[in-house]
Enzyme design. Structure first.
Site, PDB file in Angstrom:
ATOM      1  N   ASN A   1       0.797  -1.084  -0.001  1.00 44.05           N
ATOM      2  CA  ASN A   1       0.194   0.045   0.027  1.00 44.05           C
ATOM      3  C   ASN A   1       0.960   1.273   0.021  1.00 44.05           C
ATOM      4  O   ASN A   1       0.368   2.081   0.884  1.00 44.05           O
ATOM      5  CB  ASN A   1      -0.751   0.025   1.285  1.00 44.05           C
ATOM      6  CG  ASN A   1      -1.909  -1.136   1.301  1.00 44.05           C
ATOM      7  OD1 ASN A   1      -2.420  -1.472  -0.001  1.00 44.05           O
ATOM      8  ND2 ASN A   1      -1.924  -1.800   2.449  1.00 44.05           N
TER       9      ASN A   1
ATOM     10  N   ARG B   1       7.917   6.825  -1.965  1.00 43.57           N
ATOM     11  CA  ARG B   1       7.747   6.537  -0.341  1.00 43.57           C
ATOM     12  C   ARG B   1       8.712   5.395   0.064  1.00 43.57           C
ATOM     13  O   ARG B   1       9.274   5.203   1.077  1.00 43.57           O
ATOM     14  CB  ARG B   1       6.473   6.635   0.152  1.00 43.57           C
ATOM     15  CG  ARG B   1       5.487   7.692   0.113  1.00 43.57           C
ATOM     16  CD  ARG B   1       4.476   7.915   1.118  1.00 43.57           C
ATOM     17  NE  ARG B   1       4.633   7.852   2.330  1.00 43.57           N
ATOM     18  CZ  ARG B   1       4.700   6.659   3.373  1.00 43.57           C
ATOM     19  NH1 ARG B   1       3.854   5.776   2.925  1.00 43.57           N
ATOM     20  NH2 ARG B   1       4.830   6.855   4.633  1.00 43.57           N
TER      21      ARG B   1
ATOM     22  N   ARG C   1       3.653  -0.637   9.008  1.00 36.04           N
ATOM     23  CA  ARG C   1       4.808  -1.708   8.443  1.00 36.04           C
ATOM     24  C   ARG C   1       5.779  -1.940   9.527  1.00 36.04           C
ATOM     25  O   ARG C   1       6.547  -3.130   9.390  1.00 36.04           O
ATOM     26  CB  ARG C   1       5.254  -1.349   7.234  1.00 36.04           C
ATOM     27  CG  ARG C   1       4.198  -1.155   6.068  1.00 36.04           C
ATOM     28  CD  ARG C   1       4.951  -0.020   4.938  1.00 36.04           C
ATOM     29  NE  ARG C   1       3.820   0.479   4.092  1.00 36.04           N
ATOM     30  CZ  ARG C   1       3.089   1.524   4.344  1.00 36.04           C
ATOM     31  NH1 ARG C   1       3.205   2.399   5.075  1.00 36.04           N
ATOM     32  NH2 ARG C   1       2.239   1.911   3.435  1.00 36.04           N
TER      33      ARG C   1
ATOM     34  N   LYS D   1       1.194 -12.106  -2.229  1.00 37.45           N
ATOM     35  CA  LYS D   1       1.836 -11.179  -3.206  1.00 37.45           C
ATOM     36  C   LYS D   1       3.356 -11.039  -2.632  1.00 37.45           C
ATOM     37  O   LYS D   1       4.324 -11.070  -3.339  1.00 37.45           O
ATOM     38  CB  LYS D   1       1.084  -9.950  -3.463  1.00 37.45           C
ATOM     39  CG  LYS D   1       1.690  -9.236  -4.456  1.00 37.45           C
ATOM     40  CD  LYS D   1       2.268  -7.877  -3.838  1.00 37.45           C
ATOM     41  CE  LYS D   1       2.737  -6.762  -4.710  1.00 37.45           C
ATOM     42  NZ  LYS D   1       3.365  -5.431  -4.018  1.00 37.45           N
TER      43      LYS D   1
ATOM     44  N   PRO E   1       4.292 -13.163  -8.889  1.00 35.33           N
ATOM     45  CA  PRO E   1       3.648 -12.303  -7.940  1.00 35.33           C
ATOM     46  C   PRO E   1       2.297 -11.532  -8.673  1.00 35.33           C
ATOM     47  O   PRO E   1       2.456 -11.335  -9.729  1.00 35.33           O
ATOM     48  CB  PRO E   1       4.490 -11.013  -7.709  1.00 35.33           C
ATOM     49  CG  PRO E   1       5.869 -11.665  -7.853  1.00 35.33           C
ATOM     50  CD  PRO E   1       5.579 -12.708  -9.043  1.00 35.33           C
TER      51      PRO E   1
ATOM     52  N   ASP F   1      -0.428  -8.770  -8.297  1.00 36.76           N
ATOM     53  CA  ASP F   1      -0.896  -7.340  -7.614  1.00 36.76           C
ATOM     54  C   ASP F   1      -2.135  -7.062  -8.579  1.00 36.76           C
ATOM     55  O   ASP F   1      -2.605  -7.809  -9.260  1.00 36.76           O
ATOM     56  CB  ASP F   1       0.120  -6.281  -7.788  1.00 36.76           C
ATOM     57  CG  ASP F   1       0.620  -6.056  -8.933  1.00 36.76           C
ATOM     58  OD1 ASP F   1       0.253  -6.617  -9.801  1.00 36.76           O
ATOM     59  OD2 ASP F   1       1.310  -4.859  -9.035  1.00 36.76           O
TER      60      ASP F   1
END
Length: 264
Positions: free
Chosen positions: A107, A112, A157, A199, A216, A218
């Protein structure tokens, strides 16, 4: 020097599989891996080609042309996606760094993610050559508490990072063993870490453990599978499913919409 065949530096470093490389004003890239620093450009790969570490990191000794040909023969969609960015390679990143990086990626957006990882290395990584800060080891992070990670500004996180560090440092999650464990078993072990779902586990397997059969999924890949491969499963792409995934992922994200009209 003559550019490498079947290798596109920009596409490889900008396709979302790594976070410690920065494009320079002259088009070169400066980055770090394994405690080493490198500045490299598409036309000047000598330093990477002559160093066994960087050759392995960029996966330069693998025959991607043959892999691409086989994948392309299996599907016109894959053929088009592979021809759109034929020089993408799957980096051989450090397993712990990849796992932690993709935990951070949840997310999140790439600026970032890169900022959090930079602050993590600055705060807890050892200084190596050319002033480079290494990615901190799981042992270094395992003894910390969530408040110790406040500087990172990584939010929820922080708990996931610490749980991963503790489980890897203790051997509860044995990354070395996951290189050869059956894929489903390896995925299940990674998902024992708080905050790691399918994922993130598959990202750690593909980008950190170089399990090229990992795929993966997403939101982009779910869309690609629904539109182009209804009824098919990731394992249907075979032992190089992860390379197929990377071609498709890059294609669906970056190709002009008009150029994506193709039937499976």
């Amino acid at each position: 020097m003559t550019a490498l065949r079947d290798f596109d530096l920009e596409a490889t470093l900008e396709c979302g599989q790594c976070f410690r490389w920065d494009r320079q004003p002259d088009g070169s890239y400066r980055g770090t891996a394994g405690g080493k620093a490198l500045c490299v450009s598409q036309d000047h790969m000598e330093a990477a080609m002559d160093d066994p570490f960087w050759r392995a990191y960029f996966d330069l000794d693998r025959d991607y042309a043959a892999i691409r040909e086989a994948l392309s023969a299996s599907s016109p969609v894959l053929a088009k996606a592979a021809s759109f960015a034929p020089g993408i390679r799957i980096l051989q990143q450090d397993p712990w760094e990849a796992l932690c990086s993709f935990i951070i990626s949840q997310n999140n957006n790439i600026p970032r993610i890169k900022g959090i990882i930079s602050r993590l290395c600055e705060a807890f990584g050892e200084e190596m050559e050319q002033g480079v800060r290494c990615f901190p080891s799981p042992e270094r992070l395992a003894g910390l508490e969530e408040e110790d990670l406040a500087y990172l500004r990584c939010g929820f996180r922080a708990r996931y990072i610490l749980d991963a560090a503790r489980k890897v440092a203790s051997g509860e999650v044995d990354l070395k063993a996951l290189r050869t464990a059956p894929l489903a078993q390896a995925r299940e072990q990674l998902m024992a870490i708080v905050g790691v779902g399918p994922k993130v586990a598959d990202c750690a397997l593909l980008y950190g453990l170089h399990r090229l059969e990992a795929f993966p999924m997403d939101v982009w890949m779910k869309r690609a599978m629904k539109e182009w491969f209804p009824g098919r499963k990731p394992e249907d792409f075979g032992p190089y499913a992860g390379i197929a995934q990377q071609y498709l992922f890059h294609y669906i994200r970056t190709a002009p919409p008009g150029g994506q009209s193709v039937s499976a």
